[in-house]
Each structure stands twice: as structure tokens, then as C-alpha cells.
Design a protein around this motif. Structure first.
Motif, mmCIF file in Angstrom:
data_model
loop_
_atom_site.group_PDB
_atom_site.id
_atom_site.type_symbol
_atom_site.label_atom_id
_atom_site.label_comp_id
_atom_site.label_asym_id
_atom_site.label_seq_id
_atom_site.Cartn_x
_atom_site.Cartn_y
_atom_site.Cartn_z
ATOM 1 N N PHE A 327 7.594 -0.963 13.572
ATOM 2 C CA PHE A 327 6.752 -1.463 12.246
ATOM 3 C C PHE A 327 6.453 -2.937 12.226
ATOM 4 C CE2 PHE A 327 6.645 -2.610 7.750
ATOM 5 C CZ PHE A 327 5.888 -1.514 7.397
ATOM 6 N N GLU A 333 2.118 2.299 8.468
ATOM 7 C CA GLU A 333 1.491 2.446 7.123
ATOM 8 C C GLU A 333 0.386 1.532 6.566
ATOM 9 O OE1 GLU A 333 2.775 4.075 3.305
ATOM 10 O OE2 GLU A 333 3.834 4.427 5.170
ATOM 11 N N SER A 341 0.232 -0.449 0.330
ATOM 12 C CA SER A 341 1.737 0.512 0.525
ATOM 13 C C SER A 341 1.971 -0.216 1.840
ATOM 14 C CB SER A 341 0.963 1.728 1.197
ATOM 15 O OG SER A 341 1.823 2.622 1.564
ATOM 16 N N ALA A 342 1.450 -0.767 2.840
ATOM 17 C CA ALA A 342 1.948 -1.447 3.806
ATOM 18 C C ALA A 342 3.212 -2.674 3.224
ATOM 19 C CB ALA A 342 1.247 -2.001 4.844
ATOM 20 N N ARG A 344 4.489 -2.716 0.300
ATOM 21 C CA ARG A 344 5.646 -1.933 -0.406
ATOM 22 C C ARG A 344 6.664 -1.522 0.616
ATOM 23 N NH1 ARG A 344 6.554 3.127 -0.885
ATOM 24 N NH2 ARG A 344 4.342 3.909 -0.217
ATOM 25 N N LYS A 345 5.995 -0.928 1.821
ATOM 26 C CA LYS A 345 7.050 -0.543 2.754
ATOM 27 C C LYS A 345 7.948 -1.489 3.499
ATOM 28 C CE LYS A 345 8.491 2.935 5.915
ATOM 29 N NZ LYS A 345 8.980 4.094 5.174
ATOM 30 N N ASN A 348 10.702 -2.641 1.326
ATOM 31 C CA ASN A 348 11.937 -1.976 1.529
ATOM 32 C C ASN A 348 12.848 -2.059 2.867
ATOM 33 O OD1 ASN A 348 11.229 -0.886 -0.940
ATOM 34 N ND2 ASN A 348 9.854 0.875 -0.393
ATOM 35 N N MET A 349 12.131 -1.845 3.814
ATOM 36 C CA MET A 349 12.617 -2.009 5.204
ATOM 37 C C MET A 349 13.498 -3.312 5.276
ATOM 38 S SD MET A 349 9.920 -0.241 7.694
ATOM 39 C CE MET A 349 11.042 -0.460 8.884
#
Length: 470
Positions: A327, A333, A341-342, A344-345, A348-349
Motif C-alpha cells: 500500500f 485504492e 478513498s485512498a 481515507r484508507k 485507517n492503516m
């Protein structure tokens, strides 16, 4: 007379020229008559003739010659009077007008006549041009017929320049003489403009813009009017601008080289970091898996089940690490769902892996797709801002906010940490200075704007503005 002629019209000068020719002819006729009479008298009074002539004959001859002389002189005088009187009156009227103009300066109550007004305007114009314009009139042999006072002062000559070669007056260098002569010889059009770099008689370099105007005078001999403008300051300014531009270009090239070197260094550091993460994380886990698998004793079911349970945990962590590394390199993403969206991902990670509070808020629910390169650069800028906050801010939380209008996408990365002085950091070449510089380079790529607001002990906010094509 020549000075007064300059104040007469072309028609008046032509008439006066004809009258002068007639006067010259009359004097020539008088000269011929005197010569003829002298010859006759000399012939009649020679020794040979005096022997044959009586005293009465001599007296009679003298009387006849005297009468003829009086008649001829009277006739010539009458001709001269008829010719000189109009010329005298013309010059007298002209002198009277000039004196009237001079007196009118002290007596402004008397109105000027039309002729006086014309002469006054001509004198004013002639004075202004003579003292303000660099001009000269030259003959077909390149000799100066007239040169303005301003031109003489500009060239630094004190002696009379009339009839001197024009090129010799401008410069003392022989190679420049040849160049000027060539220009004057080839200037066949009505108006020719040339720029010349010359050296004056004091050894100083100067630039002039020379306009050559070809004219024909009354005798059909070609004359040229030379009008010059000093462009030395303009040329020096142009050369200085070229030098500054060249220096600026060299500095920009060097800056690009330095930036390229820094980018390559950063890429190499990133490769080393990824290699270290793979070696220390994934590599060690794979080694542990190998030893755990080799150590499984299938005859002891209890220990075998414990080893398999441990292997499942190691495999789960290994999968997470592999996903984190992949990632970080190329988030799928971003390609599949876009930059919002990327990001946001990523939050989280990062929060799961680091244990920090990384919050994400899409205020306007932005979900538009942008150009692939633009989305990649936006993602990397936000990623760099988050990494800097994690490393240096010592903040309890990091907040990423997205908002957009019809024309712009606005992204903020905020923390409440120790803060810093943006000027000091962006001017350095070590530490986070390079990271901020790369962020600016990426933002400039898509025509955006990057602004950093920070103060010591008051946190940091990174503002990213991205233009959106409608």
C-alpha cells in the motif's frame, strides 16, 4: 547673404538666384566694354597713328569715346539698378521683419504679422532642432555640409567640422570608417536605419541609431540628411538583462540539478527503508515460519496444534505487513476508487499500524476522479504531511479534512503538536526541509497551492489547494 537665404522661401531664393546671375552677366559685359574701349584707345593713340592725326582729330576722338563711355556706363548702371533694387528690397524687408521680431520680444503689445509669425516659428524650430537633435547634412562625397550644435557637443569636437569626412568625425578607427562608408554607399532607399557600435575620439564605446534620408537639392546633386539617436544606455541595459537572464538560467539549471540529485537521494533512501522493512519485518517472519514449520512434531498432536496456532498468528501479521508495504508503494485504492478513498484508507492503516489517532473527514463528500498523475501527487503530498506530523509533531491526534467547490479541492492536515518556523525549515537542505520542498514541487506540478501555517508550541496546518477542471 547665405544666412539670410535660410529665412527665405524656395521661390524667393530661386528669384534671387536668377537676379544674381543677371548681375554677374552685367558686370561681365561692363568688363568686356572696358577692355574693348581700352584697346581702341590704345590703338588710336599708338605712335604710328599719332603721326597721321592732328590735335583736332585727337580731341574729337576723346569726346566721342567719352560720350560712348558715358552711354555704356549709364546703360549698365540702369541695368544694375533694375536688378539690384528688388534684391535689396527683399533683403531689406527680411531684415526689417527680423528686427521687428527682436523688438517684439520687448514690446508684446504689437501684434506680429503673418510673415513675422512664420519667421519667428522658423527661428524657434531651428534653435530647438539645432540644440536638441543629433543631425548633419552630408554631400555625395560623405563630407559634412552642415552639422547641428548638439551633434558637435555630443562628439566632443570644438573645431569647425564643415567639409570634413563624416565617418572621420564619428570615430577614429579605420575599420569603423570602412563600415560607415559602406552603409552610406549602400543606403539607396529614401530612409535607411542602422545601429552602430563605435568608438569616439576619447576611446569610449558608444551606440547610435543612424537614420539616413536621401535628398536632391536644386542642382540635382545628391545630399543626405543623417539623424542619429544615442542608444548607449538602452544597449547597456539590454546587455545587462542578457547577463542577468543568463545568470538566472544557469542558477535555475543548477537548482534543477540539485533538485534531481536530492530526488534521487530521496528515492534511494526510500528504497533502503522499504528494503529494511522487508528484511526486518517480513524477512524475519518468513525465517521464523521456516523454523516453526521445521520444528513441528506430528507425533505430538498437542504441540503440533500449538505450533499451527502460532503459525496462523505469524501468517496473519505477515499478511498485514505485506499489505502495508504494497500500500505504501502503490495503493490499489488510489487506482480503483480515487484520491478521497485512498486518503481515507491511508488514515485507517496508519492509525492501526502506529497506534496514533489519525482522523479523516470528507466535509463535502468529494468523490470525483481526477487525472491519474494529479491523484498520485496529491496522495504523496498528504502522505508526506502525515509522516512529518507522526515524526516531529508529538501531537495526540492528526486530522485530515477534505472540502471542495466547483473549482477547487481543499485538503488540510492538522495537528496540535510542537510546531516549527516554516521559513527556517524550508530554507534548509537537511531533515524535513527536503520533504517540504518535494511537497511544493508536486503541488506545482498540477498548478496547485501549498501553504503551511505553524508556530512553535501551537501546532501545524498544511493547506493544499487543487484546481478542478470543470
Amino acid at each position: 547673404m547665405g544666412l539670410l537665404d535660410t529665412y527665405l522661401s524656395d521661390r524667393e531664393r530661386s528669384i534671387l538666384q536668377k537676379r544674381r546671375s543677371k548681375i554677374s552677366g552685367a558686370f561681365f559685359l561692363l568688363f568686356v566694354v572696358v577692355i574693348v574701349m581700352s584697346y581702341i584707345i590704345q590703338n588710336q593713340l599708338s605712335k604710328e597713328n599719332t603721326v597721321l592725326m592732328t590735335q583736332d582729330d585727337i580731341k574729337s576722338l576723346k569726346v566721342n569715346l567719352a560720350l560712348i563711355s558715358v552711354f555704356v556706363l549709364g546703360y549698365l548702371g540702369w541695368i544694375l539698378f533694375k536688378l539690384i533694387r528688388p534684391t535689396y528690397i527683399s533683403y531689406l524687408d527680411l531684415i526689417t521683419d527680423l528686427l521687428a521680431i527682436k523688438n517684439n520680444v520687448h514690446n508684446s503689445d504689437r501684434p506680429l504679422s503673418s510673415r513675422e509669425n512664420t519667421l519667428l516659428r522658423f527661428r524657434e524650430l531651428n534653435f530647438a532642432v539645432n540644440n536638441a537633435v543629433l543631425y548633419a547634412t552630408i554631400t555625395d562625397e560623405n563630407r559634412i555640409a552642415y552639422i547641428s550644435k548638439k551633434f558637435e557637443e555630443y562628439l566632443g569636437h570644438k573645431e569647425d567640422l564643415t567639409f570634413r569626412k563624416f565617418e572621420e568625425v564619428l570615430t577614429y578607427k579605420h575599420n569603423q570608417h570602412h563600415k560607415i562608408r559602406k552603409i552610406l554607399t549602400t543606403a539607396t532607399g529614401e530612409l535607411v536605419n542602422k545601429e552602430l557600435r563605435l568608438t569616439n575620439h576619447q576611446g569610449e564605446i558608444f551606440w547610435i541609431e543612424m537614420s539616413i534620408i536621401n535628398m536632391d537639392n536644386l542642382k540635382n546633386s545628391k545630399r543626405r540628411l543623417i539623424v542619429c539617436h544615442d542608444i548607449t544606455k538602452r544597449k547597456h541595459a539590454g546587455l545587462e538583462m542578457q547577463r542577468v537572464s543568463r545568470s538566472k538560467f544557469v542558477a535555475e539549471v543548477q537548482s534543477q540539478k540539485d533538485l534531481s540529485q536530492q530526488i534521487m537521494t530521496a528515492q534511494e533512501d526510500e528504497r533502503k527503508r522499504i528494503a529494511k522493512d522487508i528484511h526486518d519485518g517480513i524477512g524475519q517472519m518468513l525465517t521464523a515460519l521456516r523454523f516453526n514449520i521445521d520444528g513441528i512434531d506430528l507425533t505430538n498432536h498437542t504441540k503440533a496444534e500449538e505450533s499451527l496456532t502460532s503459525l496462523k498468528e505469524v501468517f496473519g501479521q505477515l499478511i498485514k505487513d505485506v499489505r502495508a508495504v504494497t500500500f505504501s508503494l502503490a495503493p490499489p485504492e488510489l487506482t480503483d476508487h480515487g484520491v478521497a478513498s485512498a486518503i481515507r484508507k491511508m488514515t485507517n492503516m496508519v492509525g492501526n499500524f502506529t497506534g496514533h489517532k489519525v482522523l479523516y473527514e470528507n466535509v463535502s463528500e468529494f468523490d470525483k476522479r481526477l487525472d491519474n498523475n494529479v491523484e498520485v501527487n496529491i496522495y504523496r503530498v498528504v502522505q508526506e504531511a502525515v509522516n512529518n506530523a507522526l515524526k516531529y509533531s508529538e501531537s495526540e491526534y492528526i486530522l485530515i479534512t477534505l472540502d471542495h467547490t466547483d473549482s477547487y479541492l481543499k485538503i488540510k492536515v492538522e495537528d496540535e503538536g510542537v510546531g516549527f518556523d516554516p521559513k527556517n525549515v524550508t530554507n534548509t537542505v537537511e531533515g524535513t526541509g527536503n520533504g517540504l520542498r518535494f511537497m511544493k514541487e508536486r503541488v506545482n506540478y498540477f498548478g496547485g497551492e501549498l501553504r503551511i501555517s505553524s508556530e512553535p508550541n501551537k501546532g501545524t496546518t498544511v493547506h493544499i489547494v487543487v484546481p478542478i477542471d470543470k
